[in-house]
Every structure is written in structure tokens, then in C-alpha cells.
Design a protein around this motif. Structure first.
Motif, PDB file in Angstrom:
ATOM      1  N   ALA A  12       3.668   0.812  -3.050  1.00 17.91           N
ATOM      2  CA  ALA A  12       3.063   1.271  -2.113  1.00 17.91           C
ATOM      3  C   ALA A  12       4.307   1.915  -0.967  1.00 17.91           C
ATOM      4  CB  ALA A  12       2.486   0.217  -1.184  1.00 17.91           C
ATOM      5  N   GLY A  13       5.770   1.216  -1.032  1.00 14.60           N
ATOM      6  CA  GLY A  13       6.734   1.830  -0.341  1.00 14.60           C
ATOM      7  C   GLY A  13       7.221   3.120  -0.730  1.00 14.60           C
ATOM      8  N   ALA A  14       7.401   3.211  -2.172  1.00 17.78           N
ATOM      9  CA  ALA A  14       7.652   4.509  -2.652  1.00 17.78           C
ATOM     10  C   ALA A  14       6.658   5.833  -2.474  1.00 17.78           C
ATOM     11  CB  ALA A  14       8.022   4.430  -4.206  1.00 17.78           C
ATOM     12  N   LEU A  15       5.603   5.340  -2.509  1.00 16.50           N
ATOM     13  CA  LEU A  15       4.347   6.319  -2.329  1.00 16.50           C
ATOM     14  C   LEU A  15       4.391   6.743  -1.099  1.00 16.50           C
ATOM     15  CD1 LEU A  15       2.080   7.419  -4.158  1.00 16.50           C
ATOM     16  CD2 LEU A  15       0.563   5.666  -3.307  1.00 16.50           C
ATOM     17  N   LYS A  16       4.598   5.875  -0.167  1.00 15.00           N
ATOM     18  CA  LYS A  16       4.631   6.044   1.407  1.00 15.00           C
ATOM     19  C   LYS A  16       5.817   7.096   1.649  1.00 15.00           C
ATOM     20  CE  LYS A  16       2.012   2.164   3.042  1.00 15.00           C
ATOM     21  NZ  LYS A  16       2.086   0.685   3.433  1.00 15.00           N
ATOM     22  N   ALA A  90      -3.643   6.749  -8.366  1.00 12.77           N
ATOM     23  CA  ALA A  90      -4.889   7.340  -7.774  1.00 12.77           C
ATOM     24  C   ALA A  90      -5.331   6.727  -6.417  1.00 12.77           C
ATOM     25  CB  ALA A  90      -6.054   7.364  -8.797  1.00 12.77           C
ATOM     26  N   PRO A  91      -5.630   7.422  -5.403  1.00 16.82           N
ATOM     27  CA  PRO A  91      -6.259   7.108  -3.999  1.00 16.82           C
ATOM     28  C   PRO A  91      -7.265   5.559  -4.259  1.00 16.82           C
ATOM     29  CG  PRO A  91      -6.134   9.253  -4.100  1.00 16.82           C
ATOM     30  CD  PRO A  91      -5.913   8.983  -5.420  1.00 16.82           C
ATOM     31  N   SER A  92      -8.100   5.599  -5.537  1.00 14.66           N
ATOM     32  CA  SER A  92      -8.961   4.419  -5.617  1.00 14.66           C
ATOM     33  C   SER A  92      -8.191   3.333  -6.300  1.00 14.66           C
ATOM     34  CB  SER A  92      -9.864   5.139  -6.852  1.00 14.66           C
ATOM     35  OG  SER A  92      -9.342   5.292  -8.097  1.00 14.66           O
ATOM     36  N   ASP A  93      -7.068   3.284  -6.552  1.00 13.13           N
ATOM     37  CA  ASP A  93      -6.386   2.269  -6.872  1.00 13.13           C
ATOM     38  C   ASP A  93      -5.487   1.608  -5.690  1.00 13.13           C
ATOM     39  OD1 ASP A  93      -6.945   2.602  -9.622  1.00 13.13           O
ATOM     40  OD2 ASP A  93      -5.105   3.941  -9.848  1.00 13.13           O
ATOM     41  N   ALA A  94      -5.667   2.180  -4.473  1.00 15.04           N
ATOM     42  CA  ALA A  94      -4.960   1.607  -3.323  1.00 15.04           C
ATOM     43  C   ALA A  94      -5.552   0.211  -3.006  1.00 15.04           C
ATOM     44  CB  ALA A  94      -4.973   2.684  -2.304  1.00 15.04           C
ATOM     45  N   ILE A 105      -2.250  12.287   0.007  1.00 11.74           N
ATOM     46  CA  ILE A 105      -1.475  13.143   0.405  1.00 11.74           C
ATOM     47  C   ILE A 105      -0.657  13.535  -0.898  1.00 11.74           C
ATOM     48  CG2 ILE A 105       0.716  13.659   1.763  1.00 11.74           C
ATOM     49  CD1 ILE A 105      -0.537  11.849   4.072  1.00 11.74           C
ATOM     50  N   VAL A 106       0.032  12.511  -1.397  1.00  7.25           N
ATOM     51  CA  VAL A 106       0.877  13.048  -2.600  1.00  7.25           C
ATOM     52  C   VAL A 106      -0.012  13.608  -3.561  1.00  7.25           C
ATOM     53  CG1 VAL A 106       2.542  11.947  -4.432  1.00  7.25           C
ATOM     54  CG2 VAL A 106       2.547  11.135  -2.138  1.00  7.25           C
TER      55      VAL A 106
END
Length: 200
Positions: A12-16, A90-94, A105-106
């Protein structure tokens, strides 16, 4: 980026940290063109070196990129993507709304960049009567009917071909090689003085 091979899955940190259009572009350019400085990236994307330097530090803070060992000086630092695969969730995995927004966004920025790269290739001037790189390229799209079992098998066949090609040509670096991109589209990327040393 890939979704089928073992490698680092962004947390989550790297993604953000990556969830910024300019950072996605910087990250993508480091994949396409190899090690760069804040100044060379600034010239490629039309930003100031102060801006690219800020975003490089933000990416480095989450180990998305790293300084090239033994290259450059304190004022001219070279940055690269670490070797190895990166899996983009994927967003669905969040697991949270913030993580889902960052993933959206990514993903949107990466796929927009992929489309932009393809259009740049298609619109690239072709002055030579016969360009062997263009002759060797492949842009294909087709439609046909299959079952889910056949689709699963075909997916594996395609992945096997891609993985075998990546392994076969890994580490090649010479005056006769160019960086190419493969998405069932196969074409050479714009030439640059900095040649990537690792497939990613």
C-alpha cells in the motif's frame, strides 16, 4: 510490469507513493530507457530538474527506484529501477478506499502511457525506404470464440512464449540491440544514449 511472474508486489505504501502521474511516467521511463538523472528526465518530460529530483526521492523512499552504485556525483545522481519483476495490484484487490484510489490512479496512468507509446510508434516518421525494425514489428488484434478452458490454456501458451523470449534475450547489450516492448504488439522504443541493462 507484469501480472504472471513471481516478483515484488507493491504494498500500500509503495502504491500510494507511485500514485502520481509524473511519478508513473518517471518510473516507466526508467524501465524503457535505463538509468537517468533528474536533469535527463526533466528534458524528456518537460519538467524542471527540481521537480523530477523531488519525485525521484519519493520513489526511492519506497525502494521503487535506487541510485546507481558508483555512477555520478553528489550533484549528478543516476537513478534506475531495481532488477526484477513488479506486480501491480488491481483496484479490486485493495483492502481500503485509499489503496483502491491509489491503484486506480497507477493503473490508469500506466495503461495511458502504454497507449501513448503505441501511438508514438505508429506516428513515427519513416524516412527510410525499408526500415528493418519496422518490418520486424507486429501490431495485431483479432477476435474469435473459445471456451474458458481453451482461454486458460491459450493464456499459458502466450505467457510461456513471452517468458522464454525474455529469458533468451536477457542481458543483451550492444550497438545492434534496441529496447522493444511486447504487449502482443512488438516494436522498438525510441533510441536513447542510455541502454537498459535489465529486462523489466
Amino acid at each position: 510490469m507484469t501480472n504472471h511472474e513471481a516478483g515484488r508486489t507493491l504494498d500500500a505504501g509503495a502504491l500510494k507513493a507511485l500514485a502520481h502521474p509524473l511519478r508513473v511516467r518517471i518510473y516507466d521511463l526508467l524501465s524503457e530507457r535505463g538509468a537517468q538523472t533528474a536533469s535527463t528526465l526533466a528534458s524528456l518530460i518537460g519538467e524542471t530538474s527540481g521537480s523530477t529530483s523531488y519525485h525521484l526521492r519519493a520513489l526511492a523512499a519506497h525502494d521503487l527506484i535506487r541510485e546507481v552504485p558508483g555512477k555520478g556525483t553528489g550533484r549528478e545522481r543516476w537513478w534506475e529501477r531495481p532488477k526484477g519483476r513488479v506486480n501491480l495490484p488491481a483496484p479490486s484487490d485493495a483492502t481500503s478506499a485509499a489503496e483502491r484510489a491509489a491503484s486506480q490512479i497507477v493503473n490508469a496512468e500506466f495503461f495511458a502511457r502504454r497507449h501513448e507509446t503505441l501511438l508514438e510508434y505508429l506516428n513515427r516518421p519513416n524516412d527510410a525506404a525499408s526500415d528493418p525494425w519496422r518490418d520486424a514489428s507486429l501490431i495485431v488484434s483479432t477476435n474469435f470464440d473459445i471456451t474458458i478452458e481453451q482461454m486458460t490454456a491459450l493464456r499459458q501458451e502466450v505467457l510461456d512464449v513471452v517468458d522464454a523470449a525474455v529469458e533468451r534475450y536477457r542481458g543483451q547489450k550492444s550497438a545492434s540491440t534496441r529496447r522493444v516492448t511486447l504487449r502482443l504488439d512488438l516494436f522498438d522504443l525510441p533510441t536513447t544514449a542510455n541502454t537498459p541493462e535489465e529486462d523489466s
